[in-house]
Design an enzyme around this catalytic site. Structure first.
Site, short mmCIF file in Angstrom:
data_model
loop_
_atom_site.label_atom_id
_atom_site.label_comp_id
_atom_site.label_asym_id
_atom_site.label_seq_id
_atom_site.Cartn_x
_atom_site.Cartn_y
_atom_site.Cartn_z
N SER A 127 67.31 58.72 35.35
CA SER A 127 67.60 59.14 36.72
C SER A 127 68.82 58.35 37.18
CB SER A 127 66.40 58.91 37.65
OG SER A 127 65.95 57.57 37.60
N GLY A 164 55.54 60.41 36.74
CA GLY A 164 56.69 60.80 35.94
C GLY A 164 57.34 59.57 35.34
N GLY A 168 58.64 54.53 30.21
CA GLY A 168 57.96 53.31 30.62
C GLY A 168 58.84 52.20 31.12
N CYS A 343 77.08 68.84 35.19
CA CYS A 343 76.28 68.18 36.23
C CYS A 343 77.09 67.08 36.92
CB CYS A 343 74.99 67.63 35.64
SG CYS A 343 73.76 68.89 35.26
#
Length: 403
Positions: A127, A164, A168, A343
């Site tokens: 992200s 989500g 980890g 993107c």
């Protein structure tokens, strides 16, 4: 219509964006197949992306080309007939219902941990990074995780749910740095397996689980880049599910890509090749979903940082391609290149945003003001004695006013 006539149509469309066919600027299109013009006019973004995958055209700066197209608002100039089916399908059917929950894991996140290890930062955080004071991708992702933990006011011994959880990295960071116990859930088998190994020495439990099947009560909940897979028919369900697992004095941090407009479907090329059943929420859709369920404490936007994050991901991917191409073919390389660079262009044009919302069940006693001031204080940019006013919850932009 002849190819030469179709080319003139495309040239007229591209003119407001200052993009030329076979021009000599980095953002100009280099066309290798004259059938490109008919394909784009017939299928819009899907035709543009698929023709790039097929090698029909190239562009030295694909990211800048897409940015120019979007700034000139050319994306709304072509309306293929079949697109109506795509739109009505999303309106009529719940594409993110429980029976479909694991499709995104199989299609996107399970395609190979080696790919993501080569592309992402050392913690494999998938992200947007936080770049105000960062010089590297690793530093930007660590700053983002620290921002999340500070906004949530994590304290040792708290029980935290990571919806989500990816591979980890965020769960491990919170457990190591802030002494909390974490439950992470994901719909990806590969992510779950990797995350369990990564966090095996910490109080972290990883579950292969849809958010609607979550169990237990938590002091804090965060979700980093997952609600983009929830869908407009399920935003309210998501908020109610999360509220049911959050203690009365708890906090929720929601990190998501944000759309400037309310839509009910995603870009057709992205939906087919990258994120099936995905959808980017708007501010209106999110606010409607948490209305009457949560109190909004803070809303921050750092969408401009995703451009840099995506460009770093692309450079890592491109640099490490020799180690990956034994497993992924050239068409995959072009597909992934188009994904990352297009993107980046979207965020550079500010057509999509990155939002972090802090929500509480009934409102924080005494008011909420954490995270951004702490980050500024660490870098010598903020002095509490000079603060003109409290950190008022900001909508759409970071609006903490510091003298």
């Amino acid at each position: 219509m002849e190819s030469s006539s179709l080319r003139r149509v495309i040239e007229r469309l591209l003119s407001p964006a200052d993009i030329k066919i076979n021009g000599d600027r980095p953002w100009d299109l280099q066309v290798h197949n004259e059938k490109l013009y008919a394909r784009v006019l017939a299928h819009a973004s899907l035709g543009l992306g698929e023709s790039y995958m097929d090698g029909w055209w190239d562009c030295d700066r694909l990211d800048e080309c897409v940015c120019r197209i979007l700034r000139a608002e050319l994306d709304g100039k072509i309306h293929p007939r079949w697109d109506l089916f795509h739109l009505w399908r999303a309106k009529l059917f719940n594409l993110q219902k429980p029976s479909r929950a694991y499709e995104i894991g199989r299609h996107h996140y399970d395609i190979g941990n080696d790919l993501y290890q080569c592309m992402l930062d050392q913690r494999m955080i998938y992200s947007c990074g936080y770049w105000p004071h960062a010089a590297t991708l690793d530093a930007a992702q660590e700053a983002k995780l620290d921002l999340v933990c500070q906004k949530l006011d994590l304290q040792p011994g708290m029980r935290v749910l990571d919806i989500g959880c990816g591979w980890g990295g965020a769960a491990r960071f919170a457990a190591e740095r802030y002494g909390v116990e974490v439950v992470g859930i994901t719909v990806s088998h590969e992510q779950a397996q990797y995350a369990r190994k990564l966090c095996r020495d910490l109080p972290v439990e990883i579950r292969l689980q849809d958010y609607r099947k979550a169990e237990g009560m938590f002091d804090r909940i965060f979700s980093l880049g997952m609600i983009e897979h929830v869908g407009h028919k399920n935003y309210s369900t998501f908020m109610h599910v999360v509220r049911g697992h959050l203690r009365e004095d708890g906090l929720l941090l929601l990190h998501t890509i944000g759309n400037n407009r309310s839509v009910t479907s995603t870009d057709p090329w992205i939906a087919r090749y990258i994120f099936p059943n995905s959808m980017i929420p708007s501010a209106k859709q999110l606010a409607s979903a948490f209305e009457g369920v949560f109190v909004l404490e803070d809303w921050q936007n750092f969408g401009y940082d995703y451009d840099n994050t995506l460009m770093q991901w692309y450079m890592n991917f491109d640099e490490n391609w020799p180690a990956l191409k034994w497993k992924y073919d050239d068409r995959f390389y072009r597909m992934w290149t188009f994904y990352l660079l297009s993107c980046a262009g979207v965020f550079r044009a500010r057509k999509n945003q990155v939002w972090q919302l802090v929500l509480s069940p009934t409102g924080v006693k005494g008011g909420w003001c954490r995270g951004r001031n702490q980050t500024q204080l660490e870098h010598g940019l903020y002095s509490p004695a000079k603060e003109e006013t409290r950190c008022v919850p900001g909508v759409f932009e970071d609006v903490c006013r510091i003298s």
